[in-house]
Design a protein around this motif. Structure first.
Motif, PDB file in Angstrom:
ATOM      1  N   ASN A 107       0.828  -1.199   0.000  1.00 52.53           N
ATOM      2  CA  ASN A 107       0.000   0.000   0.000  1.00 52.53           C
ATOM      3  C   ASN A 107       0.866   1.255   0.000  1.00 52.53           C
ATOM      4  N   ASN A 136     -18.961   5.753   2.079  1.00 55.19           N
ATOM      5  CA  ASN A 136     -17.501   5.768   1.898  1.00 55.19           C
ATOM      6  C   ASN A 136     -17.228   5.340   0.461  1.00 55.19           C
ATOM      7  N   GLN A 195      -0.479   4.195  -0.605  1.00 53.43           N
ATOM      8  CA  GLN A 195      -1.385   5.293  -0.259  1.00 53.43           C
ATOM      9  C   GLN A 195      -1.535   5.312   1.259  1.00 53.43           C
ATOM     10  N   GLU A 196      -0.784   6.171   1.919  1.00 49.68           N
ATOM     11  CA  GLU A 196      -0.666   6.128   3.374  1.00 49.68           C
ATOM     12  C   GLU A 196      -1.969   6.401   4.112  1.00 49.68           C
ATOM     13  N   ASP A 197      -2.877   7.179   3.527  1.00 45.97           N
ATOM     14  CA  ASP A 197      -4.114   7.514   4.236  1.00 45.97           C
ATOM     15  C   ASP A 197      -5.205   6.455   4.077  1.00 45.97           C
ATOM     16  N   VAL A 198      -4.912   5.366   3.381  1.00 40.54           N
ATOM     17  CA  VAL A 198      -5.873   4.264   3.238  1.00 40.54           C
ATOM     18  C   VAL A 198      -5.505   3.195   4.256  1.00 40.54           C
ATOM     19  N   ASP A 199      -6.347   3.048   5.271  1.00 43.09           N
ATOM     20  CA  ASP A 199      -5.988   2.218   6.429  1.00 43.09           C
ATOM     21  C   ASP A 199      -6.209   0.727   6.229  1.00 43.09           C
ATOM     22  N   GLU A 257      -2.270   4.274  -5.930  1.00 40.48           N
ATOM     23  CA  GLU A 257      -2.974   5.526  -5.653  1.00 40.48           C
ATOM     24  C   GLU A 257      -4.466   5.269  -5.489  1.00 40.48           C
ATOM     25  N   THR A 279      -7.190   8.226  -4.518  1.00 38.31           N
ATOM     26  CA  THR A 279      -7.427   9.581  -4.045  1.00 38.31           C
ATOM     27  C   THR A 279      -8.805  10.072  -4.484  1.00 38.31           C
ATOM     28  N   LYS A 284     -15.008   6.088  -1.732  1.00 38.52           N
ATOM     29  CA  LYS A 284     -13.639   5.737  -2.115  1.00 38.52           C
ATOM     30  C   LYS A 284     -13.353   4.264  -1.844  1.00 38.52           C
TER      31      LYS A 284
END
Length: 201
Positions: A52, A178, A54-58, A126, A128, A180
């Protein structure tokens, strides 16, 4: 003479009856043997941890495992989650090396060391979501970029897909969801389903 004719007539009659019974036996459908159990046919599948970026995707990794459990099901597949897999991943420095790109050689090494028949890898480059104003309505745009790979022990051809897409939707339609992660989950589900079906061909 009469006795000989009588014996011959009986023999012919018996032969005709035998042919009739034989024909009836061939015409009658065979009854299925309910006690016969079909052998289970399955391949052990290793779902590798998502790389991963994409750091903000937990929970990108959790979602992939959840979808995999729905797609790779008995009797065709069995999810294999064993220490052998993680040990093999550590030996090849999978996560850090994979950030630069996962290769077939890396996956073949994991397969050999862990003893699985199928390996599936997802790399999220990615994911976003941004807001735009078009006319009177606020619009959200989603960019998704991911790599999906899979190898099968019985097939030299590999799956190596690069998915990149953009989607737009009015904010009012997704404000309570949600969007995304739902969209990401849909893409994951589509690719894993394709991999599972390909393995059964």
């Amino acid at each position: 003479m009469k006795k000989s004719l009588k014996i011959a007539a009986c023999a012919v009659l018996a032969l005709l009856v035998s042919f009739q019974l034989l024909a009836q036996g061939e015409a009658a459908p065979k009854r299925p043997d309910r006690n016969k159990v079909k052998p289970a046919r399955f391949a052990r599948v290793a779902i590798l941890p998502v790389i991963n970026l994409q750091e903000d995707v937990d929970y990108a990794n959790t979602l992939v495992f959840q979808k995999a459990l729905e797609v790779f099901r008995y009797p065709d597949y069995e999810i294999y989650d064993d220490d052998k897999v993680y040990k093999a991943l550590d030996e090849i420095n999978y996560y850090e090396a994979g950030k630069q790109g996962v290769t077939e050689e890396m996956l073949r090494t994991v397969m050999q060391k862990s003893g699985v028949e199928v390996i599936v890898m997802v790399k999220l480059n990615e994911l976003t979501q941004e807001k735009y104003r078009y006319g009177r309505e606020d619009t959200d745009e989603l960019t998704i970029d991911m790599n999906v790979m899979a190898i099968y022990s019985w097939d030299k051809k590999i799956v190596n897909w690069h998915i990149r897409d953009k989607k737009q939707v009015e904010y009012g339609a997704i404000m309570k969801s949600n969007w995304k992660m739902q969209t990401y989950g849909n893409y994951v589900d589509q690719q894993l389903t394709r991999i599972a079906k390909r393995g059964m061909q």
